[in-house]
Scaffold this motif. Structure first.
Motif, PDB file in Angstrom:
ATOM      1  N   ILE A  45      11.434   2.238  -5.949  1.00 50.24           N
ATOM      2  CA  ILE A  45      10.235   1.448  -5.701  1.00 50.24           C
ATOM      3  C   ILE A  45       9.511   1.252  -7.023  1.00 50.24           C
ATOM      4  N   ASN A  46       9.442   0.012  -7.487  1.00 58.65           N
ATOM      5  CA  ASN A  46       8.797  -0.312  -8.749  1.00 58.65           C
ATOM      6  C   ASN A  46       7.351  -0.705  -8.494  1.00 58.65           C
ATOM      7  N   VAL A  47       6.428   0.142  -8.906  1.00 56.61           N
ATOM      8  CA  VAL A  47       5.004  -0.128  -8.732  1.00 56.61           C
ATOM      9  C   VAL A  47       4.563  -1.132  -9.785  1.00 56.61           C
ATOM     10  N   GLY A  48       3.703  -2.105  -9.346  1.00 57.12           N
ATOM     11  CA  GLY A  48       3.254  -3.121 -10.285  1.00 57.12           C
ATOM     12  C   GLY A  48       1.896  -3.682  -9.924  1.00 57.12           C
ATOM     13  N   PRO A  49       1.452  -4.702 -10.655  1.00 58.33           N
ATOM     14  CA  PRO A  49       0.135  -5.312 -10.401  1.00 58.33           C
ATOM     15  C   PRO A  49       0.002  -5.777  -8.948  1.00 58.33           C
ATOM     16  N   GLY A  50      -1.167  -5.531  -8.379  1.00 51.95           N
ATOM     17  CA  GLY A  50      -1.423  -5.918  -6.995  1.00 51.95           C
ATOM     18  C   GLY A  50      -1.137  -4.827  -5.993  1.00 51.95           C
ATOM     19  N   ASP A  51      -0.346  -3.819  -6.364  1.00 48.72           N
ATOM     20  CA  ASP A  51      -0.088  -2.689  -5.463  1.00 48.72           C
ATOM     21  C   ASP A  51      -1.327  -1.786  -5.401  1.00 48.72           C
ATOM     22  N   THR A  52      -1.524  -1.160  -4.256  1.00 49.55           N
ATOM     23  CA  THR A  52      -2.619  -0.203  -4.077  1.00 49.55           C
ATOM     24  C   THR A  52      -2.035   1.158  -3.732  1.00 49.55           C
ATOM     25  N   VAL A  53      -2.415   2.179  -4.482  1.00 49.92           N
ATOM     26  CA  VAL A  53      -1.953   3.545  -4.225  1.00 49.92           C
ATOM     27  C   VAL A  53      -3.140   4.344  -3.716  1.00 49.92           C
ATOM     28  N   LEU A  54      -2.970   4.961  -2.567  1.00 52.49           N
ATOM     29  CA  LEU A  54      -4.019   5.754  -1.931  1.00 52.49           C
ATOM     30  C   LEU A  54      -3.604   7.225  -1.946  1.00 52.49           C
ATOM     31  N   LEU A  55      -4.340   8.042  -2.689  1.00 53.65           N
ATOM     32  CA  LEU A  55      -4.084   9.490  -2.725  1.00 53.65           C
ATOM     33  C   LEU A  55      -4.952  10.145  -1.657  1.00 53.65           C
ATOM     34  N   ALA A  56      -4.371  10.397  -0.504  1.00 53.08           N
ATOM     35  CA  ALA A  56      -5.125  10.913   0.641  1.00 53.08           C
ATOM     36  C   ALA A  56      -5.016  12.431   0.693  1.00 53.08           C
ATOM     37  N   SER A  57      -5.486  13.077  -0.360  1.00 54.30           N
ATOM     38  CA  SER A  57      -5.391  14.534  -0.428  1.00 54.30           C
ATOM     39  C   SER A  57      -6.418  15.054  -1.411  1.00 54.30           C
ATOM     40  N   SER A  58      -6.705  16.337  -1.317  1.00 57.19           N
ATOM     41  CA  SER A  58      -7.582  16.972  -2.288  1.00 57.19           C
ATOM     42  C   SER A  58      -6.728  17.555  -3.405  1.00 57.19           C
ATOM     43  N   ILE A  92       0.865  -1.170   0.000  1.00 65.26           N
ATOM     44  CA  ILE A  92       0.000   0.000   0.000  1.00 65.26           C
ATOM     45  C   ILE A  92       0.908   1.228   0.000  1.00 65.26           C
ATOM     46  N   ILE A  93       0.696   2.086  -0.983  1.00 67.52           N
ATOM     47  CA  ILE A  93       1.471   3.324  -1.082  1.00 67.52           C
ATOM     48  C   ILE A  93       0.514   4.485  -0.862  1.00 67.52           C
ATOM     49  N   VAL A  94       0.730   5.233   0.203  1.00 63.79           N
ATOM     50  CA  VAL A  94      -0.142   6.353   0.549  1.00 63.79           C
ATOM     51  C   VAL A  94       0.586   7.652   0.225  1.00 63.79           C
ATOM     52  N   ALA A  95      -0.047   8.507  -0.553  1.00 69.28           N
ATOM     53  CA  ALA A  95       0.544   9.807  -0.880  1.00 69.28           C
ATOM     54  C   ALA A  95      -0.278  10.905  -0.214  1.00 69.28           C
ATOM     55  N   LEU A 143       0.306   5.269 -12.890  1.00 69.23           N
ATOM     56  CA  LEU A 143       0.277   4.189 -11.893  1.00 69.23           C
ATOM     57  C   LEU A 143      -0.646   3.056 -12.331  1.00 69.23           C
ATOM     58  N   MET A 144      -1.799   3.415 -12.870  1.00 67.35           N
ATOM     59  CA  MET A 144      -2.740   2.381 -13.317  1.00 67.35           C
ATOM     60  C   MET A 144      -2.193   1.620 -14.517  1.00 67.35           C
ATOM     61  N   ARG A 145      -1.453   2.316 -15.364  1.00 65.35           N
ATOM     62  CA  ARG A 145      -0.843   1.649 -16.517  1.00 65.35           C
ATOM     63  C   ARG A 145       0.169   0.588 -16.054  1.00 65.35           C
ATOM     64  N   LEU A 146       0.785   0.844 -14.898  1.00 68.06           N
ATOM     65  CA  LEU A 146       1.738  -0.126 -14.343  1.00 68.06           C
ATOM     66  C   LEU A 146       1.037  -1.279 -13.625  1.00 68.06           C
ATOM     67  N   GLY A 147      -0.286  -1.179 -13.493  1.00 69.65           N
ATOM     68  CA  GLY A 147      -1.042  -2.272 -12.894  1.00 69.65           C
ATOM     69  C   GLY A 147      -1.555  -2.015 -11.496  1.00 69.65           C
ATOM     70  N   ALA A 148      -1.283  -0.838 -10.930  1.00 67.04           N
ATOM     71  CA  ALA A 148      -1.699  -0.548  -9.562  1.00 67.04           C
ATOM     72  C   ALA A 148      -3.177  -0.156  -9.519  1.00 67.04           C
TER      73      ALA A 148
END
Length: 561
Positions: free
Chosen positions: A328-341, A236-239, A357-362
């Motif tokens: 950090i190589n983002v790939g399928p199965g990873d979840t990215v959470l954009l916790a901002s407006s 899980i990657i939280v930004a 990010l979605m193109r990489l499979g996240a």
């Protein structure tokens, strides 16, 4: 309602019984907040922040307030009051203190800690005074009282300024979350008490003034974050913003509940969260933090990464992950959470990162598809409450684009503030409070100051226009060698083009036009190199505009041999 006009001139001298307010940033924009107060020949500065560049500022790193209004009067500045620790309120402090390093900084403990860390990088050791809500300090001609307000960063303060010319209440950024994570609510009792004393001029946060109702409490997004953690397959990657302590706290709590380890990614995130933890504003569960260098020792489903880059900043960690330019190589199965407006103007940059990010499979979770962020600013319902509690004599909306400030002004009028006492101003517009009435009296120079690499203030709109032309339209060079004795063409024209789909052969068509233009100019007695360059520029520009429908940068070179 008072409006700034293009015909405004330099303001007259401030009357002896007057209080002058000049915003050098933050009015008509989201960022660059800086307000200068003046009375009895003395100055007080409230906030000193930066604005982040948009697409039409190529090559610019930061945008500063224009300090020219105060640059020759820095000895008159009593202090800089910082309402909270966000970059758009403290980011320009190092650049102002470069001009005079002993101006005192006043703010809460966390705010000063964040700004001191920035100043350390600039090798500036500031004079600071830490204050808290309820505290009152006399600073020269200004009597300051600080009021607790709730925002998306702990320790935010409003400031009430008493002067012989009148009183002013500046909210800073605030909202009225009744269930804040740290239990520290906006002190409406203090607002009411100050209203009873009398608020001559009320400067209010406008960011969410056009949003009806009330801002959602921070507490309500916890279930959405927990849901993301329950369904995540791998990392899980939280930004989020590197100063959003409350959001990071929620992510740490969710990670602890899910049995995951957490690593901070990005220099500002590591620095700011270290400061917040050391001061007790961030509570880190035992054993949950790991160094980014140890990520290889853990399974992907055991990891949470908290990163910078929620606004699509090109050099931030998340953007580099989306571009495949990060460790950090983002790939399928990873979840990215954009916790901002989304800050207005950043939409395209953020969506580019999401697409990458979605193109990489996240899987990307953001405010548009889940309740994973709430604003740090008061919505219309909360502002109405404030106006009714404070009952100000005059109102000046601050912090927002024009649409936000206009909506805020309408709210003030609806609660009974006379329309003539509601001042809508923009950066550089001078507002004077005299005999209890606020009005626009003039304007001062207030442009954008660009930080461009190591250069501060050297970049101007002409240079940015050249960069935009180079980026969008390409460029053409045309080199001609003339016989110094006869003025006839000895060599060339030689044309080189970059940034065009067409092959360079097509530009051979313009060579006869350039030759004729030069021959006619020389025949008419034109022999000056600069004049001949203009002749070439017009000839090439006219042809390219008509033939290719482009307006490239044209660089003519004339050599005499």
């Amino acid at each position: 309602m008072s409006h700034p006009h293009p015909e405004l001139t330099t303001p007259p001298p401030l009357p002896e019984n007057g209080l002058r307010v000049v915003a050098l940033g933050g009015l008509g924009e989201i960022g660059r907040n800086m307000t200068v107060l003046e009375t009895k020949g003395r100055l007080l500065i409230v906030d000193c922040g930066v604005l982040f560049p948009e697409d039409h500022h190529p090559g610019v790193d930061l945008i500063l307030p224009d300090f020219s209004y105060v640059q020759d009067r820095l000895d008159d500045v009593e202090a800089i009051v910082l309402t909270h620790g966000h970059e758009d309120h403290i980011g320009a402090v190092p650049y102002l203190l470069r001009l005079k390093g002993d101006i005192p900084l006043i703010g809460s403990t966390l705010t000063l800690a964040l700004v001191e860390a920035k100043l350390k990088e600039h090798r500036i050791r500031p004079f600071t005074l830490a204050v808290r809500e309820g505290q009152r300090e006399r600073v020269g001609a200004f009597d300051l009282e600080f009021v607790a307000v709730n925002h998306s960063i702990p320790d935010a303060l409003a400031v009430f300024v008493r002067t012989e010319a009148g009183t002013l209440l500046h909210t800073g950024d605030f909202k009225m979350d009744q269930l804040p994570l740290d239990g520290r609510i906006t002190d409406l009792r203090a607002f009411a008490r100050l209203g009873e004393e009398g608020v001559d001029l009320f400067l209010t946060d406008s960011t969410n003034a056009d949003m009806p109702g009330f801002t959602t409490p921070e507490l309500e997004i916890a279930p959405a974050i927990d849901k993301v953690f329950r369904h995540a397959q791998r990392r899980i990657i939280v930004a989020c913003f590197s100063s959003h302590v409350h959001r990071v706290q929620q992510v740490l709590d969710a990670a602890a509940k899910a049995g995951r380890k957490v690593a901070f990614v990005g220099r500002s995130m590591i620095r700011n969260m270290g400061i917040a933890a050391d001061l007790g504003y961030l509570h880190v569960p035992d054993g949950i933090l790991v160094d980014i260098k140890r990520l290889g020792d853990l399974r992907d489903d055991e990891l949470v990464l908290i990163s910078t880059g929620s606004q699509g900043e090109p050099m931030a960690a998340l953007s580099r992950m989306a571009n495949g330019d990060h460790r950090i190589n983002v790939g399928p199965g990873d979840t990215v959470l954009l916790a901002s407006s989304l800050i207005p103007g950043n939409e395209n940059a953020v969506y580019r990162v999401i697409n990458g990010l979605m193109r990489l499979g996240a899987a990307v979770v953001h405010k548009g598809n889940a309740k994973v962020h709430v604003s740090g600013h008061a919505s219309a319902g909360e502002l109405l409450y404030c106006y009714n509690i404070v009952r100000p004599r005059n109102v000046m909306p601050v912090h927002g684009e024009w649409r936000h400030m206009f909506a805020n002004a309408q709210l003030a009028i609806q609660t009974g503030v006379p329309e003539r006492n509601v001042v809508l101003a923009e950066d550089g517009v001078v507002v004077d409070l005299v005999d209890g009435h606020a009005s626009i009296t003039g304007v001062v120079d207030c442009g954008y100051i660009y930080v461009d690499g190591t250069n501060i203030g050297g970049t101007d709109e002409a240079l940015l226009k050249d960069r935009r032309i180079l980026r969008d339209e390409g460029f053409i060079t045309c080199i001609v060698v003339l016989d110094a004795a006869t003025g006839k063409i000895a060599s060339g024209p030689e044309i080189t083009a970059r940034g065009f789909v067409e092959s360079e052969e097509i530009f051979q068509q313009v060579i006869p036009k350039v030759e004729r233009a030069i021959e006619e100019a020389v025949a008419n007695g034109v022999r000056d190199d600069q004049q001949l360059q203009q002749v070439i520029r017009r000839a090439v520009g006219s042809w390219v505009g008509g033939k290719i429908r482009r307006r490239p940068m044209i660089i003519p070179v004339v050599l005499q041999a």
